[in-house]
Design a protein around this motif. Structure first.
Motif, mmCIF file in Angstrom:
data_model
loop_
_atom_site.group_PDB
_atom_site.id
_atom_site.type_symbol
_atom_site.label_atom_id
_atom_site.label_comp_id
_atom_site.label_asym_id
_atom_site.label_seq_id
_atom_site.Cartn_x
_atom_site.Cartn_y
_atom_site.Cartn_z
ATOM 1 N N ALA A 163 -67.245 107.558 15.941
ATOM 2 C CA ALA A 163 -68.154 106.596 16.551
ATOM 3 C C ALA A 163 -67.595 105.174 16.485
ATOM 4 O O ALA A 163 -67.819 104.369 17.402
ATOM 5 C CB ALA A 163 -69.521 106.651 15.863
ATOM 6 N N LEU A 164 -66.861 104.842 15.407
ATOM 7 C CA LEU A 164 -66.371 103.478 15.227
ATOM 8 C C LEU A 164 -64.934 103.297 15.713
ATOM 9 O O LEU A 164 -64.568 102.205 16.174
ATOM 10 C CB LEU A 164 -66.465 103.089 13.744
ATOM 11 N N CYS A 191 -68.530 110.302 0.100
ATOM 12 C CA CYS A 191 -68.119 109.113 0.867
ATOM 13 C C CYS A 191 -67.030 109.462 1.873
ATOM 14 O O CYS A 191 -67.032 108.972 3.007
ATOM 15 C CB CYS A 191 -67.640 108.025 -0.090
ATOM 16 N N TRP A 218 -65.753 99.384 10.973
ATOM 17 C CA TRP A 218 -65.052 100.468 10.284
ATOM 18 C C TRP A 218 -64.164 99.926 9.157
ATOM 19 O O TRP A 218 -64.161 100.462 8.053
ATOM 20 C CB TRP A 218 -64.198 101.257 11.272
ATOM 21 N N ARG A 244 -67.165 111.472 9.316
ATOM 22 C CA ARG A 244 -68.193 111.686 10.341
ATOM 23 C C ARG A 244 -68.389 110.446 11.200
ATOM 24 O O ARG A 244 -68.642 110.546 12.413
ATOM 25 C CB ARG A 244 -69.502 112.072 9.664
ATOM 26 N N TRP A 245 -68.296 109.271 10.599
ATOM 27 C CA TRP A 245 -68.519 108.035 11.345
ATOM 28 C C TRP A 245 -67.279 107.541 12.084
ATOM 29 O O TRP A 245 -67.384 106.686 12.979
ATOM 30 C CB TRP A 245 -68.994 106.933 10.387
ATOM 31 N N ARG A 273 -66.754 97.392 16.593
ATOM 32 C CA ARG A 273 -66.728 98.691 15.908
ATOM 33 C C ARG A 273 -65.529 98.794 14.959
ATOM 34 O O ARG A 273 -65.644 99.358 13.867
ATOM 35 C CB ARG A 273 -66.688 99.809 16.936
ATOM 36 N N LEU A 292 -68.629 111.220 4.830
ATOM 37 C CA LEU A 292 -69.370 110.291 5.680
ATOM 38 C C LEU A 292 -68.419 109.445 6.535
ATOM 39 O O LEU A 292 -68.669 109.226 7.726
ATOM 40 C CB LEU A 292 -70.248 109.383 4.813
ATOM 41 N N LEU A 293 -67.322 108.979 5.931
ATOM 42 C CA LEU A 293 -66.369 108.198 6.710
ATOM 43 C C LEU A 293 -65.754 109.052 7.828
ATOM 44 O O LEU A 293 -65.557 108.573 8.951
ATOM 45 C CB LEU A 293 -65.269 107.652 5.798
ATOM 46 N N LEU A 350 -66.222 98.857 6.293
ATOM 47 C CA LEU A 350 -66.775 100.031 5.613
ATOM 48 C C LEU A 350 -65.708 100.757 4.802
ATOM 49 O O LEU A 350 -65.959 101.185 3.666
ATOM 50 C CB LEU A 350 -67.378 100.968 6.657
ATOM 51 N N HIS A 351 -64.511 100.897 5.366
ATOM 52 C CA HIS A 351 -63.422 101.571 4.657
ATOM 53 C C HIS A 351 -63.051 100.826 3.387
ATOM 54 O O HIS A 351 -62.949 101.409 2.300
ATOM 55 C CB HIS A 351 -62.214 101.682 5.589
#
Length: 426
Positions: free
Chosen positions: A192-193, A182, A110, A188-189, A106, A185-186, A113-114
């Motif tokens: 979880a990550l 963006c 992340w 929000r996620w 995870r 969304l980051l 994604l970042h």
């Protein structure tokens, strides 16, 4: 409209934009490493002259970022940045290194994604504003139109020229919308990550429970020790004042009991407060036990004018230390309750004995005729502010040792009865 403007340009949106720009900055070393591979493969020494080669270098660098995210400090650093810049609640993030495979996976997702999202937004933030500003000022700066360099042919039409400022402003709003979207969304996620795993949540719950247990224990110690001392000293001083002229000997005994009580209580208070001081070792005052101080406790209580009869049908020296300590506090609180509510008008009966491997403590006194039944099951009046915690503390002490406590009125007699197992769950 106001909500939309706040979403696009508010303080939280600006901070999240900074978070994305930081991701783009972190992505640059990986892009440079990717360009070292893409350049020779594509036969172009300068990959930054081609947008497609730049994107290829960027795509090749992201897997490298995922690998380096296994560095132990990645998750703590990312969690701290996300907390302050993205507005994610602190309890939704984990601040320790990723240890299990799931946590590492995870964290890698992340970090990738970042950096990936941040690299795209950072590139747009560098390229879009200059072009958008050029479109906005194009109708008002003829030199931009007359040099003939770089302008699409459509912009030489009058209608296109008139719409150029609108298109430029729309591009800036679109850029802000992409960054805000963006960033949201980051945010929000992130839980979880980067959030705690079930193991982390269990560890945190255990730490909170341990901290709460320590606080409750300290509260009980302060209540029983200081509360008893204040009650005893008050009655001792009152008794000494009343008989100072008629019975100097009793007054001297009461003053000596006050001195002894306060000296012992200061030592116990220092021991408890030592636990609360960060970095300080607990005080050295020994915890009182039945074996060490039952006679002294009874002597100091009687010095305040309370009539106490005691029957000890067991040897306190043979009790386990933990049971002896908790039993002392229970006896102390039982006598304190009688001091506060019965005064010197009645006789308090204390009995300590053994039955079926259980230590039994019984404190009894007649109810006062001039006072109603007390709050929370305590005897006497209800005028003492903040009262009612003593019996709860007694019940907690008994329960933690696997025993039980009962308190109530039976035929005009207030009775406290506690059973503590000598062997069992402690």
């Amino acid at each position: 409209m106001t909500a939309l403007a706040r979403f696009l340009f508010g303080r939280r949106a600006r901070l999240r934009w900074i978070h994305l720009i930081l991701g783009g900055a972190l992505a640059m070393p990986y892009v440079l490493v990717g360009s070292v591979v893409v350049g020779p493969v594509a036969g172009d020494a300068d990959v930054f002259r081609s947008l497609s080669l730049q994107l290829a270098s960027f795509a090749l660098g992201l897997p490298l970022a995922a690998v380096t995210s296994l560095f132990p400090l990645t998750r703590p650093l990312e969690s701290g940045v996300v907390r302050w810049l993205c507005g994610v609640a602190a309890d939704g993030l984990a601040y320790g290194p990723a240890r299990t495979k799931g946590e590492k996976g995870r964290t890698a997702a992340w970090f990738t994604l970042h950096l990936g999202t941040g690299g795209i937004i950072a590139g747009m933030s560098l390229a879009v504003p200059p072009f958008a500003v050029a479109l906005i000022v194009l109708p008002f700066v003829p030199a931009l139109r007359d040099d003939g360099r770089g302008l699409p042919g459509v912009l030489h039409h009058a209608w296109a020229l008139a719409l150029a400022p609108v298109a430029g402003a729309a591009m800036l709003v679109a850029l802000a919308g992409c960054a805000a979207g963006c960033g949201a969304l980051l945010a929000r996620w992130a839980p979880a990550l980067l959030g705690p795993s079930p193991g982390d949540r269990v560890a945190a719950a255990e730490a909170r429970a341990a901290d709460l247990a320590v606080r409750n224990r300290l509260a009980r110690e302060l209540h029983d020790s200081v509360g008893h001392a204040l009650s005893a000293v008050t009655l001792q001083a009152s008794a000494a004042r009343r008989v100072l002229d008629t019975d100097p000997e009793f007054a001297r005994e009461a003053l000596a009991a006050i001195e002894d009580t306060t000296r012992r209580t200061v030592g116990e208070l220092d021991a408890v407060l030592g636990v609360l001081r960060d970095g300080d070792a607990p005080g050295t005052a020994p915890a009182p036990t039945l074996a060490a101080d039952l006679d002294g406790l009874l002597r100091r209580t009687r010095a305040g004018g309370l009539r106490v009869t005691s029957t000890v049908a067991t040897d306190p020296e043979g009790l386990p230390p933990l049971v002896s300590r908790e039993a002392y506090r229970i006896v102390q609180e039982g006598l304190s309750n009688a001091l506060r509510h019965a005064g010197g008008q009645v006789t308090v009966a204390l009995r300590v004995d053994m039955l079926d491997d259980h230590l039994r403590i019984t404190v009894e006194n007649p109810l006062r005729a001039d006072g109603p039944h007390g709050r929370d099951g305590e005897s006497g009046d209800t005028r003492r502010p903040g009262g009612g915690h003593g019996l709860r503390g007694i019940a907690d002490r008994a329960r933690l040792l696997g025993g039980a406590a009962e308190a109530g009125t039976v035929e005009g007699i207030w009775r406290l009865h506690v059973r503590l197992p000598l062997k069992g769950n402690a």
